[in-house]
Design a protein around this motif. Structure first.
Motif, short mmCIF file in Angstrom:
data_model
loop_
_atom_site.label_atom_id
_atom_site.label_comp_id
_atom_site.label_asym_id
_atom_site.label_seq_id
_atom_site.Cartn_x
_atom_site.Cartn_y
_atom_site.Cartn_z
N GLY A 1 -75.97 39.91 -10.06
CA GLY A 1 -74.65 40.27 -10.57
C GLY A 1 -73.75 40.88 -9.51
O GLY A 1 -72.60 40.45 -9.33
N LEU B 1 -74.70 46.24 -13.93
CA LEU B 1 -74.96 47.42 -14.74
C LEU B 1 -76.14 47.21 -15.68
O LEU B 1 -76.86 48.17 -16.00
CB LEU B 1 -73.71 47.78 -15.55
N LEU B 2 -76.35 45.95 -16.08
CA LEU B 2 -77.46 45.63 -16.98
C LEU B 2 -78.72 45.27 -16.20
O LEU B 2 -79.70 44.82 -16.78
CB LEU B 2 -77.07 44.48 -17.90
N ARG C 1 -70.78 43.60 -14.79
CA ARG C 1 -71.51 43.86 -16.04
C ARG C 1 -72.99 43.55 -15.88
O ARG C 1 -73.86 44.32 -16.30
CB ARG C 1 -70.91 43.02 -17.16
N ASP C 2 -73.28 42.39 -15.24
CA ASP C 2 -74.68 42.02 -15.04
C ASP C 2 -75.39 43.02 -14.14
O ASP C 2 -76.57 43.32 -14.32
CB ASP C 2 -74.77 40.62 -14.44
N GLY D 1 -65.73 40.74 -13.22
CA GLY D 1 -66.14 41.56 -14.36
C GLY D 1 -67.52 41.19 -14.86
O GLY D 1 -68.35 42.07 -15.15
N ARG D 2 -67.81 39.88 -14.96
CA ARG D 2 -69.13 39.46 -15.42
C ARG D 2 -70.21 39.89 -14.43
O ARG D 2 -71.30 40.32 -14.82
CB ARG D 2 -69.16 37.95 -15.60
#
Length: 362
Positions: free
Chosen positions: A284, A278-279, A275-276, A271-272
């Motif tokens: 990530g 997507l950012l 998320r990274d 998940g992290r």
């Protein structure tokens, strides 16, 4: 003062500078080591070279592995030859911080404590962690990983390259099992300390095993181990090793910690990573993908290892140290040939015992 013998198992001259650095870090401890034992794994050239290097150093002893090739037999040789109340193990490509042994010694003020492990940090050859390499998989390079208990807490097992045991632990449970641990770069590559710790707590249910993350060592990670190919191979090997451990002690204990890791720690890591990604943060997607690939490789290794174990029976043996050890395990336990799959290796026991007298073992 608690006397601590430090065992460093070595096998190749390619790590010559690492070996010298490891020994130097032990000699610089704030809690002075009782002795340092360098156990050489069937390498005559390295044995002779180290003997010359430390011939004038009384607190450093150079020994030949008295058992079969491999890390487990080397450690068993060191245990049999050591004279300290506590026996600590340090990888040959790691250096210990100054208070490493002091933190171990503090743990043994409680008589119920039979093992204390520490925190192992990666020293990347490139100078930094590869962006794709997830912290949740630092065990791949022999280090403490994200999700491992921190602080000073009770654990199921300590990690072998940065660990210590009360001498009586080996009287109770026997030594490290041959056939599970590392033998150069052959597979499988580990989990012998997990099997030993589970065997110890089964034989002595009141035994306390601790991790103290103030007992820090720094483990060198060479360039080859920063590559995905090694990551995948090492994860597969871990699956093979876990299959042997599960055969020895049962899947309930052998995979107890791994279930929490697989169901909580790893999904959070994926998940992290996503998320990274997507950012638009670097690495990530790579970390998320590496976690998935690592889990898949370990799962395949476990299936293959389990099938091999069912087909060929137990491929490891539990060694008595100096005539004590696995004979003290309860009937039907892992040291019992009719129990969970382990076998006593009396011949191997005599081999370790026969190296006594102080003459002559990642």
């Amino acid at each position: 003062m608690t006397s601590i013998s430090v065992v460093v198992c070595v096998y190749t001259e390619d790590r010559w500078e690492d070996i010298l650095a490891a020994v130097s870090s032990v000699r610089a401890q704030s809690h002075k080591a009782h002795e340092t034992l360098l156990v050489v794994d069937h390498n005559t050239s390295l044995l002779d070279r180290l003997t010359r290097e430390y011939k004038a150093t009384e607190e450093v002893r150079v020994l030949a592995n008295a058992g079969p090739r491999g890390l487990s037999a080397g450690r068993n040789t060191g245990i049999a030859e050591s004279t300290g109340e506590i026996i600590a193990f340090l990888d040959d490509d790691a250096v210990a911080e100054r208070d490493w042994l002091l933190r171990f010694a503090e743990g043994y003020t409680d008589p119920e404590v039979f093992a204390v492990g520490g925190r192992t940090l990666p020293a990347w050859a490139s100078g930094r962690r590869p962006r794709w390499f997830p912290e949740e998989f630092d065990w791949v390079v022999g280090c403490m990983y994200r999700g491992h208990p921190t602080g000073r807490v009770r654990v199921r097992n300590v990690l072998g390259g940065n660990a210590s045991f009360r001498r009586t632990a080996f009287d109770i449970a026997g030594g490290f099992a041959n056939g599970i641990g590392r033998d150069g770069d052959k597979l499988p590559l580990g989990c012998e300390e997990t099997e030993l710790c589970i065997r110890l707590t089964r034989a002595r249910p009141d035994a306390v095993l601790l991790i103290d993350d103030r007992a820090v060592i720094h483990h060198r990670v060479p360039p080859a181990r920063e590559r995905f190919a090694y990551f995948r191979t090492r994860a597969y090997a871990e699956g093979l090793s876990k299959a042997l451990v599960a055969r020895s002690v049962g899947a309930d204990k052998g995979l107890e910690s791994e279930r929490r890791y697989a169901t909580r720690v790893l999904p959070a890591g994926v998940g992290r990573g996503l998320r990274d990604a997507l950012l638009a943060r670097p690495g990530g997607a790579g970390r998320a993908g590496a976690i998935v690939a690592g889990v898949a490789a370990a799962a395949v290794g476990y299936v293959v290892g389990s099938a091999r174990a069912r087909r060929s029976g137990a491929t490891f043996s539990i060694v008595d140290i100096a005539g004590a050890g696995s004979a003290g395990a309860p009937p039907g336990g892992p040291a019992d040939p009719n129990g969970a799959g382990g076998t006593e290796d009396r011949k191997g026991s005599e081999g370790a015992k026969g190296s006594g007298g102080g003459e002559a073992a990642a």
